[in-house]
Write an enzyme that holds these catalytic residues in place. Structure first.
Site, PDB file in Angstrom:
ATOM      1  N   HIS A 138     -68.693 -20.393  30.517  1.00  0.00           N
ATOM      2  CA  HIS A 138     -69.010 -20.257  31.949  1.00  0.00           C
ATOM      3  C   HIS A 138     -68.848 -21.579  32.697  1.00  0.00           C
ATOM      4  O   HIS A 138     -68.763 -21.584  33.929  1.00  0.00           O
ATOM      5  CB  HIS A 138     -70.444 -19.771  32.134  1.00  0.00           C
ATOM      6  CG  HIS A 138     -70.622 -18.279  32.112  1.00  0.00           C
ATOM      7  ND1 HIS A 138     -69.928 -17.434  32.947  1.00  0.00           N
ATOM      8  CD2 HIS A 138     -71.454 -17.482  31.389  1.00  0.00           C
ATOM      9  CE1 HIS A 138     -70.331 -16.176  32.730  1.00  0.00           C
ATOM     10  NE2 HIS A 138     -71.250 -16.182  31.782  1.00  0.00           N
ATOM     11  N   GLU A 169     -76.063 -19.567  32.061  1.00  0.00           N
ATOM     12  CA  GLU A 169     -75.148 -20.698  32.108  1.00  0.00           C
ATOM     13  C   GLU A 169     -75.505 -21.754  33.151  1.00  0.00           C
ATOM     14  O   GLU A 169     -74.628 -22.231  33.871  1.00  0.00           O
ATOM     15  CB  GLU A 169     -73.740 -20.168  32.347  1.00  0.00           C
ATOM     16  CG  GLU A 169     -73.504 -19.494  33.731  1.00  0.00           C
ATOM     17  CD  GLU A 169     -73.801 -18.007  33.778  1.00  0.00           C
ATOM     18  OE1 GLU A 169     -74.629 -17.525  32.982  1.00  0.00           O
ATOM     19  OE2 GLU A 169     -73.210 -17.325  34.642  1.00  0.00           O
ATOM     20  N   TYR A 174     -68.285  -7.130  31.223  1.00  0.00           N
ATOM     21  CA  TYR A 174     -67.994  -8.082  30.148  1.00  0.00           C
ATOM     22  C   TYR A 174     -66.819  -7.612  29.308  1.00  0.00           C
ATOM     23  O   TYR A 174     -65.836  -8.319  29.107  1.00  0.00           O
ATOM     24  CB  TYR A 174     -69.204  -8.215  29.213  1.00  0.00           C
ATOM     25  CG  TYR A 174     -70.415  -8.885  29.806  1.00  0.00           C
ATOM     26  CD1 TYR A 174     -71.192  -8.241  30.769  1.00  0.00           C
ATOM     27  CD2 TYR A 174     -70.809 -10.142  29.388  1.00  0.00           C
ATOM     28  CE1 TYR A 174     -72.323  -8.843  31.285  1.00  0.00           C
ATOM     29  CE2 TYR A 174     -71.941 -10.762  29.907  1.00  0.00           C
ATOM     30  CZ  TYR A 174     -72.698 -10.109  30.848  1.00  0.00           C
ATOM     31  OH  TYR A 174     -73.810 -10.708  31.357  1.00  0.00           O
ATOM     32  N   ASP A 215     -78.652  -6.745  40.098  1.00  0.00           N
ATOM     33  CA  ASP A 215     -79.148  -6.745  38.718  1.00  0.00           C
ATOM     34  C   ASP A 215     -78.726  -5.467  37.979  1.00  0.00           C
ATOM     35  O   ASP A 215     -78.573  -5.462  36.766  1.00  0.00           O
ATOM     36  CB  ASP A 215     -80.670  -6.864  38.736  1.00  0.00           C
ATOM     37  CG  ASP A 215     -81.226  -7.174  37.354  1.00  0.00           C
ATOM     38  OD1 ASP A 215     -80.701  -8.094  36.705  1.00  0.00           O
ATOM     39  OD2 ASP A 215     -82.161  -6.476  36.922  1.00  0.00           O
ATOM     40  N   GLU A 263     -67.898 -12.635  34.139  1.00  0.00           N
ATOM     41  CA  GLU A 263     -68.246 -12.263  32.763  1.00  0.00           C
ATOM     42  C   GLU A 263     -67.045 -11.860  31.897  1.00  0.00           C
ATOM     43  O   GLU A 263     -66.989 -12.208  30.720  1.00  0.00           O
ATOM     44  CB  GLU A 263     -69.312 -11.169  32.762  1.00  0.00           C
ATOM     45  CG  GLU A 263     -70.642 -11.592  33.409  1.00  0.00           C
ATOM     46  CD  GLU A 263     -71.315 -12.803  32.751  1.00  0.00           C
ATOM     47  OE1 GLU A 263     -70.973 -13.145  31.604  1.00  0.00           O
ATOM     48  OE2 GLU A 263     -72.188 -13.412  33.407  1.00  0.00           O
ATOM     49  N   HIS A 290     -70.233 -18.545  24.689  1.00  0.00           N
ATOM     50  CA  HIS A 290     -70.210 -17.768  25.931  1.00  0.00           C
ATOM     51  C   HIS A 290     -70.729 -18.600  27.113  1.00  0.00           C
ATOM     52  O   HIS A 290     -70.053 -18.741  28.134  1.00  0.00           O
ATOM     53  CB  HIS A 290     -71.035 -16.489  25.763  1.00  0.00           C
ATOM     54  CG  HIS A 290     -71.078 -15.639  26.987  1.00  0.00           C
ATOM     55  ND1 HIS A 290     -70.218 -14.586  27.190  1.00  0.00           N
ATOM     56  CD2 HIS A 290     -71.856 -15.696  28.088  1.00  0.00           C
ATOM     57  CE1 HIS A 290     -70.467 -14.030  28.369  1.00  0.00           C
ATOM     58  NE2 HIS A 290     -71.474 -14.681  28.932  1.00  0.00           N
ATOM     59  N   GLU A 291     -71.922 -19.142  26.957  1.00  0.00           N
ATOM     60  CA  GLU A 291     -72.505 -19.883  28.093  1.00  0.00           C
ATOM     61  C   GLU A 291     -71.696 -21.145  28.389  1.00  0.00           C
ATOM     62  O   GLU A 291     -71.521 -21.520  29.550  1.00  0.00           O
ATOM     63  CB  GLU A 291     -73.976 -20.218  27.821  1.00  0.00           C
ATOM     64  CG  GLU A 291     -74.871 -19.011  27.491  1.00  0.00           C
ATOM     65  CD  GLU A 291     -74.741 -17.833  28.447  1.00  0.00           C
ATOM     66  OE1 GLU A 291     -74.358 -18.030  29.620  1.00  0.00           O
ATOM     67  OE2 GLU A 291     -75.002 -16.687  28.012  1.00  0.00           O
TER      68      GLU A 291
HETATM   69  N1  BES Z   1     -74.853 -14.929  33.360  1.00  0.00           N
HETATM   70  C1  BES Z   1     -75.248 -14.088  32.289  1.00  0.00           C
HETATM   71  C2  BES Z   1     -76.670 -13.595  32.412  1.00  0.00           C
HETATM   72  C3  BES Z   1     -76.963 -12.797  33.661  1.00  0.00           C
HETATM   73  C4  BES Z   1     -76.085 -11.841  34.112  1.00  0.00           C
HETATM   74  C5  BES Z   1     -78.139 -13.001  34.336  1.00  0.00           C
HETATM   75  C6  BES Z   1     -76.384 -11.113  35.272  1.00  0.00           C
HETATM   76  C7  BES Z   1     -78.431 -12.285  35.478  1.00  0.00           C
HETATM   77  C8  BES Z   1     -77.558 -11.336  35.961  1.00  0.00           C
HETATM   78  C9  BES Z   1     -75.064 -14.776  30.933  1.00  0.00           C
HETATM   79  O1  BES Z   1     -73.952 -15.592  30.864  1.00  0.00           O
HETATM   80  C10 BES Z   1     -74.867 -13.711  29.909  1.00  0.00           C
HETATM   81  O2  BES Z   1     -73.892 -13.023  30.004  1.00  0.00           O
HETATM   82  N2  BES Z   1     -75.768 -13.591  28.943  1.00  0.00           N
HETATM   83  C11 BES Z   1     -75.702 -12.606  27.886  1.00  0.00           C
HETATM   84  C12 BES Z   1     -75.285 -13.230  26.591  1.00  0.00           C
HETATM   85  C13 BES Z   1     -73.837 -13.240  26.330  1.00  0.00           C
HETATM   86  C14 BES Z   1     -73.569 -13.814  24.941  1.00  0.00           C
HETATM   87  C15 BES Z   1     -73.143 -11.915  26.501  1.00  0.00           C
HETATM   88  C16 BES Z   1     -77.087 -12.063  27.668  1.00  0.00           C
HETATM   89  O3  BES Z   1     -78.040 -12.650  28.171  1.00  0.00           O
HETATM   90  O4  BES Z   1     -77.222 -11.069  26.964  1.00  0.00           O
HETATM   91 ZN    ZN Z   2     -72.117 -14.502  30.837  1.00  0.00          ZN
END
Ligand code: BES
Ligand code: ZN
Length: 591
Positions: free
Chosen positions: A286, A258, A370, A362, A305, A282-283
């Protein structure tokens, strides 16, 4: 309040603005130049502490022009090294001259062969959670916000874009200037450089992608403007001006990221039928939950999330209807059950409020925050009624805009401003069980999807012996197919797998989500005709959400593990460090 994942001491001296001036060197795989940080000295302190990881710092100067004394501290796992700079109480800014390391974890350098165009190199960054410090010296904590500007120098002919106001045309001299006037946390710093084109998608939206991909991307993402309009209708004005999406080359390790004003997205959402665009919802969501009101530390990750998944599904409901969003919610429940099973039902990591002491944040990037977060918010909605919950949320985003939020503060507000005003709501919701307790509390909302009930009937029919070609699947959407594939019996024979493949051509599916579910089944049931497709898929894209379960499943058997290692030896150099780290672990790979 201290953030255990940052060396910075923002309570003493805090960074308010960043001015970057960086040269992008595709040969050396280095970003080099300077970062000027404007600071506010709240305490009369004489030491500014920044986060760095792998940066080589050549010199630091103060606004007075004088050289500053600085020292890089001891390296710590994940966290990198603190950079301590001696300042005067009256110092207003410091300039750090530095270069990033060629293996900076945030940065992926792609050779031309790894791009769609095949002629030009590509670069992108991924700063969340604590990787910004591998390319910018900063107070790398989500509780600190700064505005920023940047000058980025790239080889002529390439376009640079950032999480900021962006150009839409390639410059003649390869120099680009950026401005982000709203204060953001460091994990939202982002840069991409490549042979990019731009298409407008509406009033304040557009898409960037490599030129050979940009038309396809614009078609796929055509609903973006409607989503923005729906989101504003729900929770108030979009505060960032423009909303663009950058579709990256396939090694991008996430589905989406995002970055403000410019979501980064995987090309695996380009299914050709617009069926995977909930990722955009989703993004986009955010832009409120996360970018406007930000988790104060990574222990509060669910505030980013969980709220975003809730908002995502409300946007999807507004644009595509309730039956559609209920399918997403059902798949979400399956993801939640799966996470809890994997982590263990009593695991500390299944609390919404995490304790990541001594760990890389991470590691918290699983589906639990989520979906458990989503179902808590849905429970509250169902308890107090949608009107009251929406009013609460809208007000929450307004009052806390451009601030960070702890779980404790959020819980206090929920109680004080919402639950206490509705008789019995506190007892029905049981906030503490959700936030400070494990697993899935028994008052979790039930999701009902008529569409999925029909799918389940067809799974049963297949189990009872109806030929695959005779199943009633006309008009099924991607989500119905995903549900079908996830619901297949554990006892499938290779013959049944072949029948399904012949009838529905899963091994040749161009839809990444469907193909992924099919490949999981293929590994499980040792369906060899899909092994080529499996290898292709693992080589062609680097999205961790797809790679991790596939490699894990392969690693369950001796033969699978050795196939996985063979594929990984070829694929590893093309994966982003984030994905590499995860798969190295699964295969116990030592480079
Ligand atoms: N912000 C997250 C990605 C993220 C989370 C990067 C934790 C690094 C550490 C992003 O918004 C996200 O949740 N992406 C998901 C997709 C979403 C539709 C659930 C993904 O990348 O799978
Ligand atoms: Zn996210």
């Amino acid at each position: 309040m201290r953030d255990i994942h940052s060396f910075a001491r923002p309570d003493e001296i805090v960074v308010k603005h960043l001015a970057l001036d960086l040269q992008v060197d595709f040969d050396a795989h280095r970003l080099s130049g300077s970062a000027t940080l404007q600071i506010e000295n709240r305490s009369g302190g004489r030491e500014l502490v920044l986060d760095t990881n792998g940066l080589s710092v050549s010199r630091v100067t103060l606004d007075s022009g004088a050289a500053a004394t600085f020292a890089l501290g001891e390296e710590q796992r994940y966290l990198g090294r603190p950079l301590a700079i001696a300042v005067e109480p009256q110092t207003r800014s410091v300039t750090i001259h530095y270069a990033s390391s060629p293996d900076a974890a945030a940065v992926q350098w792609l050779a031309p062969e790894q791009t769609a165009g095949g002629r030009q190199p590509f670069l992108f960054t991924q700063s969340q959670a604590i990787l910004a410090r591998t390319w910018v010296p900063c107070q790398d904590s989500p509780g600190v916000r700064m505005t920023y500007e940047a000058t980025i120098r790239v080889p002529r002919g390439l376009l640079a874009v950032m999480s900021a106001e962006n150009p839409t045309e390639t410059s003649t001299d390869g120099v680009y200037h950026f401005r982000m006037p709203q204060p953001i946390p460091s994990y939202l710093l982002a840069l991409a450089v490549g042979d990019l084109g731009f298409r407008s998608l509406g009033r304040n939206s557009g898409v960037y992608a490599e030129k050979p991909v940009v038309e396809k991307a614009a078609w796929e993402l055509a609903d973006t403007q409607r989503m923005i309009d729906a989101a504003e209708e729900l929770y108030g004005p979009y505060r960032w001006g423009q909303y663009d999406i950058l579709v990256l080359p396939p090694s991008f390790p996430f589905g989406g990221m995002e970055n403000p004003r410019l979501t980064f997205a995987t090309p695996t959402i380009l299914a050709g039928d617009r069926s995977l665009v909930s990722l955009v919802a989703h993004e986009l969501a955010h832009s409120w939950s996360g970018n406007l009101v930000t988790n104060a530390t990574w222990n509060d990750f669910w505030l980013n999330e969980g709220f975003t998944v809730y908002f995502e599904r409300r946007i999807m409901e507004a644009v595509f209807g309730r039956p559609y969003s209920e399918m997403l919610a059902r798949l979400g429940m399956q993801d939640l059950e799966h996470s809890v099973e994997e982590l263990g039902p009593e695991s500390r990591d299944t609390h919404l409020l995490l304790d990541l002491t001594g760990r890389d944040p991470d590691e918290a990037a699983n589906k639990l925050a989520y979906e458990k977060g989503y179902f808590l918010l849905r429970l509250i909605e169902e308890t107090v009624g949608r009107a009251a919950f929406d009013a609460f949320l809208r007000d929450y985003f307004d009052r806390h805009a451009f601030q960070s939020m702890t779980t404790e503060e959020l819980v206090a507000e929920m109680r004080g401003r919402l639950l206490s005003k509705h008789a019995g709501a506190e007892d029905r919701v049981r906030l503490d069980a959700w936030v400070h307790g494990p697993g899935i509390p028994s008052n979790v909302p039930r999701v009902k999807s008529d569409a999925f009930e029909k799918v389940e009937e067809q799974v049963k029919a297949f189990e009872r012996g109806t030929a695959a070609s005779r199943l009633q699947t006309t008009g099924w959407s991607t989500h119905e197919w995903i549900h079908f594939l996830r619901g297949l019996p554990k006892s499938l024979t290779v013959g049944q797998m072949r029948q399904l493949d012949d009838a529905f051509h899963f091994s040749a599916s161009g839809n990444s989500e469907i193909l992924h579910e099919w490949l999981m089944q293929s590994i499980q049931h040792e369906y060899e005709p899909a092994y080529d497709a499996l290898e292709q898929f693992l080589l062609a894209q680097g999205r961790r959400k797809f790679l991790k379960p596939l490699y894990e499943k392969l690693a369950e058997s001796e033969a699978g593990r050795s196939r996985a290692s063979g594929i990984y030896a070829k694929a590893r150099p093309t994966y982003h460090s984030v994905s590499r780290g995860t798969i190295d672990n699964i295969l116990k790979w030592t480079p």
